[in-house]
Design an enzyme around this catalytic site. Structure first.
Site, PDB file in Angstrom:
ATOM      1  N   LEU A 115     -16.263   8.505 -32.056  1.00  0.00           N
ATOM      2  CA  LEU A 115     -17.594   7.894 -31.906  1.00  0.00           C
ATOM      3  C   LEU A 115     -18.628   8.898 -31.379  1.00  0.00           C
ATOM      4  N   LEU A 151       8.566  -9.941 -13.508  1.00  0.00           N
ATOM      5  CA  LEU A 151       7.977  -8.770 -14.171  1.00  0.00           C
ATOM      6  C   LEU A 151       8.468  -8.661 -15.608  1.00  0.00           C
ATOM      7  N   ASP A 177     -13.517   9.691 -29.062  1.00  0.00           N
ATOM      8  CA  ASP A 177     -13.909  11.014 -29.565  1.00  0.00           C
ATOM      9  C   ASP A 177     -14.595  10.883 -30.925  1.00  0.00           C
ATOM     10  N   GLU A 205       2.707  -3.095 -13.596  1.00  0.00           N
ATOM     11  CA  GLU A 205       3.942  -3.645 -14.190  1.00  0.00           C
ATOM     12  C   GLU A 205       4.952  -2.537 -14.478  1.00  0.00           C
ATOM     13  N   PRO A 236       0.800  -1.227   0.000  1.00  0.00           N
ATOM     14  CA  PRO A 236       0.000   0.000   0.000  1.00  0.00           C
ATOM     15  C   PRO A 236       0.836   1.282   0.000  1.00  0.00           C
ATOM     16  N   GLY A 253      12.516 -10.399 -12.172  1.00  0.00           N
ATOM     17  CA  GLY A 253      12.632 -11.368 -13.275  1.00  0.00           C
ATOM     18  C   GLY A 253      11.256 -11.821 -13.763  1.00  0.00           C
ATOM     19  N   PHE A 306      16.372   6.975 -10.024  1.00  0.00           N
ATOM     20  CA  PHE A 306      15.271   6.597  -9.115  1.00  0.00           C
ATOM     21  C   PHE A 306      15.535   7.132  -7.713  1.00  0.00           C
TER      22      PHE A 306
HETATM   23  P1  TGC Z   1      17.883  -2.519  -9.335  1.00  0.00           P
HETATM   24  O1  TGC Z   1      19.043  -2.144  -8.477  1.00  0.00           O
HETATM   25  O2  TGC Z   1      17.724  -1.930 -10.690  1.00  0.00           O
HETATM   26  O3  TGC Z   1      17.872  -4.116  -9.493  1.00  0.00           O
HETATM   27  C1  TGC Z   1      17.901  -5.011  -8.385  1.00  0.00           C
HETATM   28  C2  TGC Z   1      18.282  -6.368  -8.943  1.00  0.00           C
HETATM   29  O4  TGC Z   1      17.292  -6.816  -9.888  1.00  0.00           O
HETATM   30  C3  TGC Z   1      17.883  -6.961 -11.205  1.00  0.00           C
HETATM   31  N1  TGC Z   1      16.891  -6.418 -12.165  1.00  0.00           N
HETATM   32  C4  TGC Z   1      16.150  -7.162 -12.960  1.00  0.00           C
HETATM   33  N2  TGC Z   1      16.107  -8.472 -13.163  1.00  0.00           N
HETATM   34  C5  TGC Z   1      15.221  -8.932 -14.050  1.00  0.00           C
HETATM   35  N3  TGC Z   1      14.365  -8.142 -14.722  1.00  0.00           N
HETATM   36  C6  TGC Z   1      14.363  -6.807 -14.531  1.00  0.00           C
HETATM   37  N4  TGC Z   1      13.497  -6.039 -15.179  1.00  0.00           N
HETATM   38  C7  TGC Z   1      15.285  -6.259 -13.630  1.00  0.00           C
HETATM   39  N5  TGC Z   1      15.544  -5.003 -13.201  1.00  0.00           N
HETATM   40  C8  TGC Z   1      16.540  -5.114 -12.307  1.00  0.00           C
HETATM   41  C9  TGC Z   1      19.148  -6.151 -11.175  1.00  0.00           C
HETATM   42  O5  TGC Z   1      20.093  -6.649 -12.090  1.00  0.00           O
HETATM   43  C10 TGC Z   1      19.606  -6.359  -9.733  1.00  0.00           C
HETATM   44  O6  TGC Z   1      20.151  -7.655  -9.634  1.00  0.00           O
HETATM   45  P2  TGC Z   1      21.371  -7.948  -8.609  1.00  0.00           P
HETATM   46  O7  TGC Z   1      21.782  -9.347  -8.895  1.00  0.00           O
HETATM   47  O8  TGC Z   1      22.416  -6.937  -8.930  1.00  0.00           O
HETATM   48  O9  TGC Z   1      20.785  -7.753  -7.233  1.00  0.00           O
HETATM   49  O10 TGC Z   1      16.607  -2.219  -8.471  1.00  0.00           O
HETATM   50  P3  TGC Z   1      15.941  -0.882  -8.220  1.00  0.00           P
HETATM   51  O11 TGC Z   1      15.406  -0.912  -6.836  1.00  0.00           O
HETATM   52  O12 TGC Z   1      16.848   0.257  -8.629  1.00  0.00           O
HETATM   53  O13 TGC Z   1      14.734  -0.995  -9.264  1.00  0.00           O
HETATM   54  C11 TGC Z   1      14.253   0.099  -9.781  1.00  0.00           C
HETATM   55  C12 TGC Z   1      12.929  -0.156 -10.516  1.00  0.00           C
HETATM   56  C13 TGC Z   1      12.123   1.110 -10.329  1.00  0.00           C
HETATM   57  C14 TGC Z   1      13.238  -0.358 -11.990  1.00  0.00           C
HETATM   58  C15 TGC Z   1      12.148  -1.357  -9.991  1.00  0.00           C
HETATM   59  O14 TGC Z   1      11.962  -1.254  -8.631  1.00  0.00           O
HETATM   60  C16 TGC Z   1      10.814  -1.474 -10.696  1.00  0.00           C
HETATM   61  O15 TGC Z   1      10.705  -2.061 -11.765  1.00  0.00           O
HETATM   62  N6  TGC Z   1       9.706  -0.907 -10.101  1.00  0.00           N
HETATM   63  C17 TGC Z   1       8.351  -1.066 -10.601  1.00  0.00           C
HETATM   64  C18 TGC Z   1       7.645  -2.119  -9.828  1.00  0.00           C
HETATM   65  C19 TGC Z   1       6.622  -2.853 -10.638  1.00  0.00           C
HETATM   66  O16 TGC Z   1       6.660  -2.889 -11.853  1.00  0.00           O
HETATM   67  N7  TGC Z   1       5.709  -3.541  -9.976  1.00  0.00           N
HETATM   68  C20 TGC Z   1       4.779  -4.379 -10.641  1.00  0.00           C
HETATM   69  C21 TGC Z   1       4.017  -5.230  -9.660  1.00  0.00           C
HETATM   70  S1  TGC Z   1       3.221  -6.640 -10.374  1.00  0.00           S
HETATM   71  C22 TGC Z   1       1.977  -6.009 -11.309  1.00  0.00           C
HETATM   72  O17 TGC Z   1       1.807  -4.856 -11.494  1.00  0.00           O
HETATM   73  C23 TGC Z   1       1.106  -7.020 -11.937  1.00  0.00           C
HETATM   74  S2  TGC Z   1      -0.182  -6.403 -12.888  1.00  0.00           S
HETATM   75  C24 TGC Z   1      -0.359  -7.730 -13.914  1.00  0.00           C
HETATM   76  C25 TGC Z   1      -1.630  -7.852 -14.590  1.00  0.00           C
HETATM   77  O18 TGC Z   1      -2.711  -7.757 -13.993  1.00  0.00           O
HETATM   78  O19 TGC Z   1      -1.536  -8.105 -15.818  1.00  0.00           O
HETATM   79  P1  FAD Z   2       3.315   4.822  -6.816  1.00  0.00           P
HETATM   80  O1  FAD Z   2       4.520   3.949  -6.818  1.00  0.00           O
HETATM   81  O2  FAD Z   2       2.905   5.458  -5.547  1.00  0.00           O
HETATM   82  O3  FAD Z   2       3.509   5.945  -7.934  1.00  0.00           O
HETATM   83  C1  FAD Z   2       2.705   7.130  -7.956  1.00  0.00           C
HETATM   84  C2  FAD Z   2       3.190   8.037  -9.073  1.00  0.00           C
HETATM   85  O4  FAD Z   2       4.512   8.441  -8.824  1.00  0.00           O
HETATM   86  C3  FAD Z   2       3.207   7.384 -10.455  1.00  0.00           C
HETATM   87  O5  FAD Z   2       2.766   8.289 -11.420  1.00  0.00           O
HETATM   88  C4  FAD Z   2       4.677   7.070 -10.677  1.00  0.00           C
HETATM   89  O6  FAD Z   2       5.043   7.043 -12.052  1.00  0.00           O
HETATM   90  C5  FAD Z   2       5.324   8.254  -9.979  1.00  0.00           C
HETATM   91  N1  FAD Z   2       6.702   7.993  -9.577  1.00  0.00           N
HETATM   92  C6  FAD Z   2       7.172   6.972  -8.833  1.00  0.00           C
HETATM   93  N2  FAD Z   2       8.497   7.057  -8.678  1.00  0.00           N
HETATM   94  C7  FAD Z   2       8.890   8.174  -9.341  1.00  0.00           C
HETATM   95  C8  FAD Z   2      10.156   8.809  -9.560  1.00  0.00           C
HETATM   96  N3  FAD Z   2      11.290   8.299  -9.080  1.00  0.00           N
HETATM   97  N4  FAD Z   2      10.175   9.942 -10.293  1.00  0.00           N
HETATM   98  C9  FAD Z   2       9.026  10.465 -10.806  1.00  0.00           C
HETATM   99  N5  FAD Z   2       7.810   9.911 -10.631  1.00  0.00           N
HETATM  100  C10 FAD Z   2       7.748   8.776  -9.919  1.00  0.00           C
HETATM  101  N6  FAD Z   2       0.820  -5.399  -8.141  1.00  0.00           N
HETATM  102  C11 FAD Z   2       1.172  -6.674  -7.806  1.00  0.00           C
HETATM  103  O7  FAD Z   2       2.115  -6.893  -7.063  1.00  0.00           O
HETATM  104  N7  FAD Z   2       0.443  -7.721  -8.270  1.00  0.00           N
HETATM  105  C12 FAD Z   2      -0.633  -7.573  -9.083  1.00  0.00           C
HETATM  106  O8  FAD Z   2      -1.259  -8.571  -9.492  1.00  0.00           O
HETATM  107  C13 FAD Z   2      -1.023  -6.240  -9.441  1.00  0.00           C
HETATM  108  N8  FAD Z   2      -2.143  -6.044 -10.202  1.00  0.00           N
HETATM  109  C14 FAD Z   2      -2.584  -4.753 -10.402  1.00  0.00           C
HETATM  110  C15 FAD Z   2      -3.825  -4.550 -11.012  1.00  0.00           C
HETATM  111  C16 FAD Z   2      -4.312  -3.255 -11.171  1.00  0.00           C
HETATM  112  C17 FAD Z   2      -5.660  -3.048 -11.792  1.00  0.00           C
HETATM  113  C18 FAD Z   2      -3.533  -2.140 -10.756  1.00  0.00           C
HETATM  114  C19 FAD Z   2      -4.031  -0.736 -10.951  1.00  0.00           C
HETATM  115  C20 FAD Z   2      -2.317  -2.352 -10.157  1.00  0.00           C
HETATM  116  C21 FAD Z   2      -1.833  -3.646  -9.957  1.00  0.00           C
HETATM  117  N9  FAD Z   2      -0.638  -3.882  -9.268  1.00  0.00           N
HETATM  118  C22 FAD Z   2      -0.253  -5.162  -8.935  1.00  0.00           C
HETATM  119  C23 FAD Z   2       0.107  -2.757  -8.690  1.00  0.00           C
HETATM  120  C24 FAD Z   2       0.921  -1.955  -9.693  1.00  0.00           C
HETATM  121  O9  FAD Z   2       2.069  -2.646 -10.075  1.00  0.00           O
HETATM  122  C25 FAD Z   2       1.240  -0.610  -9.036  1.00  0.00           C
HETATM  123  O10 FAD Z   2       0.033   0.140  -8.996  1.00  0.00           O
HETATM  124  C26 FAD Z   2       2.324   0.147  -9.781  1.00  0.00           C
HETATM  125  O11 FAD Z   2       3.560  -0.523  -9.703  1.00  0.00           O
HETATM  126  C27 FAD Z   2       2.493   1.583  -9.235  1.00  0.00           C
HETATM  127  O12 FAD Z   2       2.572   1.577  -7.859  1.00  0.00           O
HETATM  128  P2  FAD Z   2       1.615   2.551  -6.984  1.00  0.00           P
HETATM  129  O13 FAD Z   2       0.225   2.350  -7.453  1.00  0.00           O
HETATM  130  O14 FAD Z   2       1.892   2.310  -5.556  1.00  0.00           O
HETATM  131  O15 FAD Z   2       2.064   4.009  -7.416  1.00  0.00           O
END
Ligand code: TGC
Ligand code: FAD
Length: 390
Positions: free
Chosen positions: A345, A246, A343, A370, A141, A244, A390
């Site tokens: 439509l 993701l 729009d 993601e 959260p 990995g 970041f």
């Molecule tokens: P960073 O220092 O960059 O990396 C830590 C370690 O991870 C490795 N790594 C990766 N490995 C695989 N794939 C990637 N994309 C990777 N990115 C980094 C990296 O090499 C390192 O490895 P090691 O061995 O050196 O430890 O980590 P950071 O903290 O600086 O990361 C920054 C950032 C912002 C890119 C990362 O935290 C990030 O991607 N944040 C976004 C989180 C996110 O996408 N959450 C998604 C949650 S799941 C979801 O949304 C499901 S919705 C699905 C659906 O409904 O379809």
């Molecule tokens: P925050 O991280 O609070 O970000 C808020 C805003 O700040 C965003 O605009 C972002 O771009 C911006 N921001 C963040 N960092 C920076 C920076 N350094 N500089 C400038 N701007 C920045 N997660 C799971 O784990 N599993 C799931 O199955 C999953 N399913 C989802 C399904 C739905 C429908 C949704 C909406 C989300 C889901 N998520 C899931 C979570 C999703 O991955 C997060 O919502 C997403 O990663 C963003 O996190 P947050 O919502 O906490 O936003």
């Protein structure tokens, strides 16, 4: 002789770059979407209902864990076929593609890539058959973009682990039989397979969503949830474990929005031919043709990006930064196209009788989850400059 008309949804004949098997996968999933998804999905969105009744057929077509080897009851397809599955499912609805993405890339993939042989044999065949549904708990959260700062933790207690914490925005949360939960431990972040019936585990559905209404989204609560060490994913430690996963899911998400954009473009091409204003079809106006042409240009670019990404994936050379660029580009492409189609439509575009507003609202989630658009832009910026912003 007049040149043959091109396919407006595939102007560059990307289909000719696919193998016979990939074309067959696309046709099979496309037929399923046309026959089973499109007739009901507007109502599902209106009623905020995930069409769970479609899961057996999705599983029967081999769409769950599609790239995992047959030994585990899966279809053993290549990455491009998985992309085409995502594209066709999302042509139906992003919620359906989300279901498949989470099951395949975020639950089955970590079990396959980081799990023990026992874990793979226990879970993968049942998940491929749709008998077990999974969810993936990474986001918390207090801030999803920075998962390194997670508060959920797991403490070793004899042969067990005791997990406490909360996860937010979890797709499939209230449907799931098992959750892959990521938690801090004394030895870095680790993943745990948590049966959702375990005492102390609770899922609470998120209501009032204006996006992904045909998908289940939940909060998860873990209050002294106890699992044996056999449920820990033994072969990964650290943030690279969930990141990995993701990478796999984001790869599929680069393809999905292409399907959503194609659905919107097709709808307005048909609509503007029939809608007569100022004495001629809407499609006869330059202002409309410019918009349609620009949509086709952006869809074509996205198709080529995803196909090349898929070929890199299948060659084993795909890099996370390349996935970030395509996820950013293709989500932005699709959300902009959905809005413009809404729009065109006119008033008719504001109800779910047409798909543009549903796709546009769904894509608000797809561009956020993601990794938000900003996160992916910063990943590319880091690659170009070598500086971590970041
Ligand atoms: P960073 O220092 O960059 O990396 C830590 C370690 O991870 C490795 N790594 C990766 N490995 C695989 N794939 C990637 N994309 C990777 N990115 C980094 C990296 O090499 C390192 O490895 P090691 O061995 O050196 O430890 O980590 P950071 O903290 O600086 O990361 C920054 C950032 C912002 C890119 C990362 O935290 C990030 O991607 N944040 C976004 C989180 C996110 O996408 N959450 C998604 C949650 S799941 C979801 O949304 C499901 S919705 C699905 C659906 O409904 O379809
Ligand atoms: P925050 O991280 O609070 O970000 C808020 C805003 O700040 C965003 O605009 C972002 O771009 C911006 N921001 C963040 N960092 C920076 C920076 N350094 N500089 C400038 N701007 C920045 N997660 C799971 O784990 N599993 C799931 O199955 C999953 N399913 C989802 C399904 C739905 C429908 C949704 C909406 C989300 C889901 N998520 C899931 C979570 C999703 O991955 C997060 O919502 C997403 O990663 C963003 O996190 P947050 O919502 O906490 O936003």
């Amino acid at each position: 002789m007049a040149a043959a008309r091109l396919n407006p949804l595939d102007l560059y004949d990307i289909r000719s770059l696919l193998t016979d098997e990939e074309r067959m996968v696309q046709d099979t999933v496309g037929r399923f979407v046309d026959e089973k998804v499109l007739p009901i999905i507007g109502d599902c969105f209106d009623q905020a209902r995930f069409p769970k009744e479609l899961v057996p057929e999705i599983a029967g077509l081999g769409l769950l864990g599609a790239t995992i080897p047959e030994k585990y009851g899966c279809a053993g397809m290549n990455g491009v076929s998985y992309g085409l599955i995502c594209q066709e499912l999302e042509r139906g609805d992003s919620g359906l593609r989300s279901f498949a993405s989470v099951q395949s890339s975020l639950v089955m993939y970590p079990i396959y890539a980081y799990g023990s042989e026992e874990q793979k044999m226990e879970y993968l065949p049942k998940m491929a058959a749709g008998e077990l549904i999974g969810c993936f708990g990474l986001t918390e959260p207090h801030g999803g973009s920075d998962p390194a700062n997670m508060k959920t933790h797991a403490k070793k207690d004899g042969g067990d682990w005791v997990i406490n914490g909360a996860k937010m925005w979890i797709t499939n949360g209230n449907l799931a039989d098992v959750a892959v939960v990521w938690a801090q431990t004394g030895d870095g972040i680790q993943g745990f397979i948590v049966p959702t019936r375990t005492p102390g585990f609770a899922a609470q559905e998120v209501h009032k969503k204006m996006s992904l209404r045909a998908s289940v989204t939940s909060a998860l609560f873990l209050d002294n949830v106890r699992v044996p060490d056999a449920n820990r994913l033994p072969n990964v430690k650290g943030l690279k474990g969930p990141l990995g996963c993701l990478t796999q899911a984001r790869y599929g998400i680069t393809w999905g929005p292409i399907g959503a954009a194609q659905a919107c473009l097709k709808e307005v091409i048909d609509y503007t031919q029939e809608r007569v204003l100022f004495g001629r079809p809407l499609a006869a106006n330059q202002a409309i043709q410019l918009k349609l042409a620009d949509m086709a240009r952006r869809i074509t670019t996205a198709q080529l990006l995803s196909l090349q990404l898929g070929r890199l994936k299948d060659a084993g050379t795909m890099q996370p930064t390349q996935v970030s660029l395509a996820k950013w580009n293709n989500c932005r492409m699709a959300i902009d196209i959905a809005r413009e189609c809404r729009d065109i439509l006119g008033g008719a575009g504001i109800t779910t009788e047409h798909s543009a507003i549903r796709h546009g609202l769904n894509l608000e989630s797809v561009i956020t989850y993601e990794g938000t658009e900003t996160v992916h832009q910063l990943v590319v910026g880091r690659e170009l400059t070598g500086i971590n912003a970041f």
